[in-house]
Design an enzyme around this catalytic site. Structure first.
Site, PDB file in Angstrom:
ATOM      1  N   SER A 130      43.433  39.432  30.633  1.00  0.00           N
ATOM      2  CA  SER A 130      44.838  39.825  30.756  1.00  0.00           C
ATOM      3  C   SER A 130      45.666  39.077  29.725  1.00  0.00           C
ATOM      4  O   SER A 130      45.833  37.855  29.812  1.00  0.00           O
ATOM      5  CB  SER A 130      45.348  39.501  32.162  1.00  0.00           C
ATOM      6  OG  SER A 130      46.755  39.653  32.199  1.00  0.00           O
TER       7      SER A 130
ATOM      8  N   HIS B 270      43.453  44.031  29.599  1.00  0.00           N
ATOM      9  CA  HIS B 270      44.414  44.303  30.682  1.00  0.00           C
ATOM     10  C   HIS B 270      45.830  43.966  30.190  1.00  0.00           C
ATOM     11  O   HIS B 270      46.077  42.877  29.668  1.00  0.00           O
ATOM     12  CB  HIS B 270      44.048  43.436  31.893  1.00  0.00           C
ATOM     13  CG  HIS B 270      44.854  43.721  33.119  1.00  0.00           C
ATOM     14  ND1 HIS B 270      44.596  44.792  33.954  1.00  0.00           N
ATOM     15  CD2 HIS B 270      45.913  43.070  33.664  1.00  0.00           C
ATOM     16  CE1 HIS B 270      45.454  44.776  34.965  1.00  0.00           C
ATOM     17  NE2 HIS B 270      46.273  43.746  34.810  1.00  0.00           N
TER      18      HIS B 270
ATOM     19  N   ASP C  24      49.823  43.871  31.367  1.00  0.00           N
ATOM     20  CA  ASP C  24      50.724  43.844  32.519  1.00  0.00           C
ATOM     21  C   ASP C  24      52.134  44.249  32.121  1.00  0.00           C
ATOM     22  O   ASP C  24      52.819  43.527  31.408  1.00  0.00           O
ATOM     23  CB  ASP C  24      50.748  42.438  33.123  1.00  0.00           C
ATOM     24  CG  ASP C  24      49.451  42.122  33.842  1.00  0.00           C
ATOM     25  OD1 ASP C  24      49.069  42.910  34.727  1.00  0.00           O
ATOM     26  OD2 ASP C  24      48.818  41.100  33.515  1.00  0.00           O
TER      27      ASP C  24
ATOM     28  N   MET D  68      55.815  44.791  33.376  1.00  0.00           N
ATOM     29  CA  MET D  68      56.713  44.402  34.467  1.00  0.00           C
ATOM     30  C   MET D  68      58.151  44.721  34.070  1.00  0.00           C
ATOM     31  O   MET D  68      58.537  44.489  32.919  1.00  0.00           O
ATOM     32  CB  MET D  68      56.581  42.899  34.737  1.00  0.00           C
ATOM     33  CG  MET D  68      55.154  42.464  35.034  1.00  0.00           C
ATOM     34  SD  MET D  68      55.077  40.718  35.449  1.00  0.00           S
ATOM     35  CE  MET D  68      53.296  40.501  35.612  1.00  0.00           C
TER      36      MET D  68
ATOM     37  N   HIS E  74      48.593  48.135  33.560  1.00  0.00           N
ATOM     38  CA  HIS E  74      48.974  47.916  34.962  1.00  0.00           C
ATOM     39  C   HIS E  74      50.498  47.973  35.046  1.00  0.00           C
ATOM     40  O   HIS E  74      51.177  47.050  34.601  1.00  0.00           O
ATOM     41  CB  HIS E  74      48.422  46.531  35.379  1.00  0.00           C
ATOM     42  CG  HIS E  74      48.766  46.110  36.767  1.00  0.00           C
ATOM     43  ND1 HIS E  74      48.540  44.820  37.229  1.00  0.00           N
ATOM     44  CD2 HIS E  74      49.306  46.780  37.816  1.00  0.00           C
ATOM     45  CE1 HIS E  74      48.928  44.725  38.487  1.00  0.00           C
ATOM     46  NE2 HIS E  74      49.405  45.890  38.865  1.00  0.00           N
TER      47      HIS E  74
ATOM     48  N   MET F  23      53.735  47.558  36.787  1.00  0.00           N
ATOM     49  CA  MET F  23      54.441  46.950  37.922  1.00  0.00           C
ATOM     50  C   MET F  23      55.924  47.267  37.742  1.00  0.00           C
ATOM     51  O   MET F  23      56.722  46.421  37.337  1.00  0.00           O
ATOM     52  CB  MET F  23      54.178  45.436  37.952  1.00  0.00           C
ATOM     53  CG  MET F  23      52.777  45.097  38.442  1.00  0.00           C
ATOM     54  SD  MET F  23      52.240  43.459  37.941  1.00  0.00           S
ATOM     55  CE  MET F  23      51.665  43.841  36.287  1.00  0.00           C
TER      56      MET F  23
ATOM     57  N   MET G  73      45.373  43.815  44.156  1.00  0.00           N
ATOM     58  CA  MET G  73      46.050  42.583  43.737  1.00  0.00           C
ATOM     59  C   MET G  73      45.597  41.436  44.632  1.00  0.00           C
ATOM     60  O   MET G  73      45.727  41.506  45.850  1.00  0.00           O
ATOM     61  CB  MET G  73      47.571  42.729  43.870  1.00  0.00           C
ATOM     62  CG  MET G  73      48.247  43.592  42.825  1.00  0.00           C
ATOM     63  SD  MET G  73      47.973  43.109  41.099  1.00  0.00           S
ATOM     64  CE  MET G  73      48.372  41.373  41.094  1.00  0.00           C
TER      65      MET G  73
ATOM     66  N   ASP H 291      42.541  41.776  40.578  1.00  0.00           N
ATOM     67  CA  ASP H 291      43.504  41.235  39.617  1.00  0.00           C
ATOM     68  C   ASP H 291      44.324  40.117  40.247  1.00  0.00           C
ATOM     69  O   ASP H 291      45.085  40.354  41.183  1.00  0.00           O
ATOM     70  CB  ASP H 291      44.427  42.373  39.154  1.00  0.00           C
ATOM     71  CG  ASP H 291      45.418  41.938  38.093  1.00  0.00           C
ATOM     72  OD1 ASP H 291      45.278  40.823  37.556  1.00  0.00           O
ATOM     73  OD2 ASP H 291      46.338  42.733  37.794  1.00  0.00           O
TER      74      ASP H 291
HETATM   75  C1  DX5 Z   1      49.916  39.435  37.863  1.00  0.00           C
HETATM   76  C2  DX5 Z   1      49.204  40.295  36.861  1.00  0.00           C
HETATM   77  C3  DX5 Z   1      47.843  39.785  36.518  1.00  0.00           C
HETATM   78  C4  DX5 Z   1      47.835  38.430  35.858  1.00  0.00           C
HETATM   79  C5  DX5 Z   1      46.483  37.824  35.991  1.00  0.00           C
HETATM   80  O1  DX5 Z   1      51.054  40.080  38.311  1.00  0.00           O
HETATM   81  O2  DX5 Z   1      49.053  41.607  37.345  1.00  0.00           O
HETATM   82  O3  DX5 Z   1      47.154  40.726  35.704  1.00  0.00           O
HETATM   83  O4  DX5 Z   1      48.166  38.498  34.494  1.00  0.00           O
HETATM   84  O5  DX5 Z   1      46.545  36.497  35.574  1.00  0.00           O
HETATM   85  P1  DX5 Z   1      45.676  35.367  36.320  1.00  0.00           P
HETATM   86  O6  DX5 Z   1      44.245  35.747  36.106  1.00  0.00           O
HETATM   87  O7  DX5 Z   1      46.069  34.112  35.627  1.00  0.00           O
HETATM   88  O8  DX5 Z   1      46.054  35.399  37.757  1.00  0.00           O
HETATM   89 ZN    ZN Z   2      47.670  42.960  36.182  1.00  0.00          ZN
END
Ligand code: DX5
Ligand code: ZN
Length: 221
Positions: free
Chosen positions: A7, A32, A34, A36, A65, A67, A136, A174
């Protein structure tokens, strides 16, 4: 087969090309990403132009992903940006069946992400419409949080349902994934392991990807 998805949220965000290079040299299967929006989760990260730039710089498939609130407004932009896999949150979707259909129609693999407090039993009538479920194992918003072990029970329950119905749906885990829980995750039915801090926070991130894969494979024996 196990898949490792570093990620990039946990990498040096001023050096995303370097983060992609680490993923490739470590033999990762996916990257991956993220997304947000500052509303669905209390953090604001990566938008479509950055995803498009990442897609241009790597041969690895991007596992995006989302969010975000109202994901229907953003699907086309992330599909056009080059997402190979696109997950929307169950908690953010009003018309989940329609969203998953739109992701598949856009040429990507369709995923549903579920927060720690959301029962996987809520997915029973949408499993036929998705390619993967992203469980999650932290409350979403930030990298570097502690793994919530209850998620493994959710993985076991969901993989039993998937097996009973012989569906081609895979499980992704994740949040807080690392050497200490990778084998247990695989034993619980997880195929795709997302790893942020345990890769990019390691002294040798390239080696950490291989170590995580070896740890995960212990769970498939
Ligand atoms: C959290 C993200 C994850 C995060 C994972 O909201 O969706 O993908 O980046 O990071 P680690 O492995 O450090 O928890
Ligand atoms: Zn994620």
């Amino acid at each position: 087969m196990i898949e490792i998805a570093p990620s990039v949220l946990a990498a040096d965000l001023a050096d995303l090309a370097g983060a992609l290079d680490i993923a490739e040299r470590g033999g990762a299967d996916l990257v991956h990403v993220d997304v947000m929006d500052g509303h669905f989760v209390p953090n604001l990260t990566i938008g479509p132009p950055v995803v498009a730039a990442l897609a241009r710089r790597t041969r690895l498939p991007l596992d995006v992903h989302l969010m975000v609130e109202a994901p229907e407004r953003l699907l086309d932009a992330y599909l056009a940006a080059g997402a190979a896999r696109l997950a929307v949150h169950w908690e953010a979707a009003t018309h989940l069946d329609r969203l998953l259909g739109a992701i598949r129609a856009g040429g990507a693999r369709a995923g549903v992400a579920v927060n720690p407090a959301t029962p996987v039993e809520n997915l029973v009538d949408v499993l036929h419409a998705c390619d993967f479920v992203l469980l999650m194992s932290v409350n979403p918003g930030f990298a570097g949080q502690a793994f919530l072990p209850r998620t493994l029970d959710k993985a076991r329950r969901l993989s039993a349902e998937i097996a009973t119905r012989a569906l081609p749906v895979t499980l992704e885990l994740d949040g807080g994934v690392g050497l200490g829980n990778a084998a247990a995750a695989v034993r619980s039915g997880v195929k795709t392991l997302v790893a942020g801090s345990s890769v990019y926070g390691a002294a040798d991130p390239v080696a950490a990807i291989g170590a995580l894969r070896r740890a995960a494979l212990e769970g498939s024996r």
